[in-house]
Design an enzyme around this catalytic site. Structure first.
Site, short mmCIF file in Angstrom:
data_model
loop_
_atom_site.label_atom_id
_atom_site.label_comp_id
_atom_site.label_asym_id
_atom_site.label_seq_id
_atom_site.Cartn_x
_atom_site.Cartn_y
_atom_site.Cartn_z
N LEU A 241 78.57 -42.24 -81.10
CA LEU A 241 77.23 -41.69 -81.05
C LEU A 241 77.11 -40.48 -81.98
CD1 LEU A 241 74.44 -41.83 -79.72
CD2 LEU A 241 75.30 -40.26 -77.96
N ASP A 242 76.17 -40.57 -82.93
CA ASP A 242 75.91 -39.51 -83.91
C ASP A 242 77.16 -39.11 -84.69
OD1 ASP A 242 73.27 -39.45 -83.15
OD2 ASP A 242 73.52 -37.80 -81.73
N GLY A 243 78.10 -40.05 -84.82
CA GLY A 243 79.36 -39.74 -85.50
C GLY A 243 79.59 -40.55 -86.76
#
Length: 299
Positions: A241-243
């Site tokens: 996530l968001d990485g």
């Protein structure tokens, strides 16, 4: 170290005979010479070239070429087939794209319209050279806005109980109509099933604070901590996530005089600009992904 050669001016419209080639491979002498000679022998005229090496002693090397080719329909397939010999010699991963073939976008949005509007405005002005195939939303709020641009709008509600079915409908709606998914403040987590079908072809935008604030009301959290810099990050979506690999970021200084509504206004402006840049660079085939990083040749 970066190098570039350019005769194409920013804003120049690509001709129907223009193509792009993206290459990544282990660095070693002779790569640029070999590719340039190959293109010359196949009648291609290089109009722009950008290169970058992570480390001349065994690092990865990245190239982006734009070139003109007469009789594209007949000659590009020949060039692609013959280039395999050069690619094998240098252990290259490579792709070619026709500049005249616009990327087709499926834009996902929820209730906030600022990022969507920026994309629509830039597309309408001709600054974003794409086709917007559709807008998909888990709310019906922006149907009138989107349809006023002549773009199909699909309302697919999402609840915890219907998420799997909603994603099935989303993928069915997209079909083969889109090359890229843009999450323009779409407030749902994308499942691994969708990511698997669009690897490095889903772009997301989110706020960036120092320090980072997760969870609800991030701008209120930032205000309560008295942050001095806020910003936004556009990245490819991965299962982390968001990485995913970062494409573009920007920041703006703020002060104790900025209340929560002011921080939100500043944040929205940064988000819309950063997302539009990332989509534009993807559409122009300016991004190479290596592991969890990007090399972006944006001039």
């Amino acid at each position: 170290m970066p190098h570039s050669y350019q005769s194409l001016q920013p804003g120049d419209a690509p001709s129907s005979g223009r193509a792009r080639m993206l290459i990544s491979c282990p660095d070693r002498p002779g790569i640029v010479a070999a590719v340039s000679q190959f293109l010359y022998e196949h009648g291609a005229n290089i109009v722009q070239s950008d290169q970058y090496t992570m480390n001349p002693e065994g690092g990865m090397f990245f190239i982006r070429f734009e070139f003109d080719l007469a009789d594209m329909d007949a000659q590009l397939p020949v060039l692609q087939e013959d280039f395999g010999r050069v690619a094998d010699r240098f252990e290259m991963k490579w792709h070619t794209f026709r500049a005249s073939r616009k990327k087709r976008l499926a834009i996902f949005v929820s209730k906030e319209d600022h990022c969507l509007l920026e994309l629509l405005w830039q597309w309408q002005a001709g600054d974003l050279d794409v086709e917007i195939a559709m807008v998909i939303s888990n709310h019906d709020d922006m149907r009138g806005l989107v349809e006023s641009f002549g773009i199909p709008y699909h309302h697919i509600p999402v609840t915890p109980d219907t998420k799997a079915e909603a994603e099935r409908k989303q993928l069915e709606t997209i079909g083969r109509s889109a090359d890229l998914i843009v999450l323009a403040r779409y407030m749902q987590i994308v499942s691994p099933k969708v990511i698997e079908q669009f690897p490095n072809r889903i772009i997301n935008i989110h706020h960036s604070f120092l320090p980072a604030f997760v969870g609800g009301k991030p701008y209120a959290q930032a205000y309560n901590r008295g942050v001095k810099i806020i910003g936004a990050t556009a990245h490819y979506v991965t299962e982390e996530l968001d990485g995913g690999p970062i494409i573009e970021q920007d920041v703006q200084r703020v002060s104790h005089r900025d209340d929560v509504p002011s921080l939100k206004r500043i944040g929205r402006t940064i988000e819309r600009v950063v997302l539009a840049r990332a989509v534009k660079w993807h559409a122009e085939d300016r991004i190479l992904v290596h592991q969890n990083k990007t090399v972006v040749f944006h001039g």
